[in-house]
Scaffold this motif. Structure first.
Motif, short mmCIF file in Angstrom:
data_model
loop_
_atom_site.label_atom_id
_atom_site.label_comp_id
_atom_site.label_asym_id
_atom_site.label_seq_id
_atom_site.Cartn_x
_atom_site.Cartn_y
_atom_site.Cartn_z
N HIS A 177 -8.03 -9.08 17.01
CA HIS A 177 -7.24 -7.61 17.24
C HIS A 177 -7.72 -7.03 18.69
O HIS A 177 -9.00 -6.68 19.14
CB HIS A 177 -7.49 -6.70 16.08
CG HIS A 177 -6.99 -6.86 15.11
ND1 HIS A 177 -6.35 -7.15 14.73
CD2 HIS A 177 -7.94 -7.55 14.62
CE1 HIS A 177 -6.08 -7.01 13.01
NE2 HIS A 177 -6.89 -7.61 12.93
N THR B 138 -6.76 -4.35 21.49
CA THR B 138 -6.05 -3.40 21.45
C THR B 138 -5.95 -2.95 23.41
O THR B 138 -7.23 -2.41 23.53
CB THR B 138 -6.46 -2.86 20.91
OG1 THR B 138 -5.98 -2.80 19.36
CG2 THR B 138 -5.79 -1.11 20.69
N THR C 11 -11.03 -10.12 12.71
CA THR C 11 -10.87 -9.92 10.55
C THR C 11 -10.41 -10.61 9.29
O THR C 11 -10.10 -11.45 9.94
CB THR C 11 -9.84 -8.34 10.47
OG1 THR C 11 -8.74 -9.06 11.43
CG2 THR C 11 -10.05 -6.75 11.13
N GLU D 3 -4.09 -7.26 8.76
CA GLU D 3 -4.52 -5.95 9.31
C GLU D 3 -5.22 -6.14 9.72
O GLU D 3 -6.83 -5.66 10.03
CB GLU D 3 -3.97 -5.51 8.13
CG GLU D 3 -3.11 -5.32 7.36
CD GLU D 3 -2.72 -6.68 6.75
OE1 GLU D 3 -3.97 -6.82 6.07
OE2 GLU D 3 -1.31 -6.96 6.24
N LEU D 4 -5.89 -4.37 10.48
CA LEU D 4 -6.69 -3.73 11.26
C LEU D 4 -7.63 -3.48 10.47
O LEU D 4 -8.61 -3.65 10.88
CB LEU D 4 -6.51 -3.05 12.28
CG LEU D 4 -7.45 -2.35 13.19
CD1 LEU D 4 -7.98 -4.32 13.88
CD2 LEU D 4 -6.97 -1.53 15.04
N THR D 5 -7.39 -2.58 9.12
CA THR D 5 -8.06 -2.56 7.94
C THR D 5 -9.08 -3.20 7.56
O THR D 5 -8.97 -3.17 6.51
CB THR D 5 -7.15 -1.60 7.44
OG1 THR D 5 -6.24 -2.05 6.99
CG2 THR D 5 -6.26 -0.09 8.07
N SER D 6 -8.60 -4.97 7.40
CA SER D 6 -9.34 -5.38 6.67
C SER D 6 -10.21 -5.97 7.45
O SER D 6 -10.76 -4.97 8.58
CB SER D 6 -8.29 -7.19 7.22
OG SER D 6 -7.05 -7.34 6.68
N GLY D 7 -11.15 -6.66 6.49
CA GLY D 7 -12.80 -6.06 6.50
C GLY D 7 -13.03 -6.86 7.60
O GLY D 7 -12.39 -7.52 7.91
N VAL D 8 -14.32 -6.43 9.04
CA VAL D 8 -14.61 -6.81 9.42
C VAL D 8 -15.37 -8.04 9.57
O VAL D 8 -16.33 -7.82 8.60
CB VAL D 8 -15.19 -5.44 10.84
CG1 VAL D 8 -15.39 -6.41 11.88
CG2 VAL D 8 -13.88 -4.83 11.26
#
Length: 142
Positions: A46, A48, A84, A88-93
């Motif tokens: 990701h 950004t 990740t 999704e950016l909210t997935s586990g890092v």
């Protein structure tokens, strides 16, 4: 001048007749081939560039005039991007990609990038892999 020529000839003869002994020296054990092993890595990167908390920032920009390009030729970015397990950016890092990329194409936009992918959890915790490559960013569009 003649003395220098004689000295030069003497040095050349010494080098030719001097016996030398050279051999390869290594503290490591030679690699012995083993059955080939393939590891498939699957993760999401990701990057950004804007917002409150960018993961890639412009650290150098050339002093040139030109169009309104985000990354004109010669721009250098530093990055610390999350890796990740899912898209999704909210997935586990599971780690971070740290490195640099530079805008290297004058006519056709492209990047030359160095990334070190460091894994901080999961099966590959503590492992890393480095990549140095060219990315022709406009050649492949989704």
């Amino acid at each position: 001048m003649e003395g220098l020529q004689v000295l030069g000839l003497a040095l050349i003869l010494c080098m030719i007749t001097t016996q030398t002994s050279a051999q390869y020296y290594s503290l490591t054990v030679p690699y012995e081939s083993s059955p080939e092993k393939t590891t498939n890595l699957h993760f999401f990167f990701h990057d950004t560039l804007g917002g409150k908390n960018p993961s890639a920032v412009l650290v150098a920009r050339p002093n040139i005039t030109g169009g309104p390009s985000v990354a004109p030729f010669g721009s250098v970015f530093a990055l610390d991007d999350p890796l990740t397990a899912g898209p999704e950016l909210t997935s586990g890092v599971i780690g971070n990609a740290q490195g640099l990329y530079v805008s290297s194409g004058q006519d056709i936009p492209s990047l030359v990038a160095y990334f070190d992918f460091g894994f901080t959890s999961g099966e590959f915790n503590g492992s890393s892999i480095s990549v140095f490559s060219r990315n022709p960013i406009t050649k492949y569009r989704a």
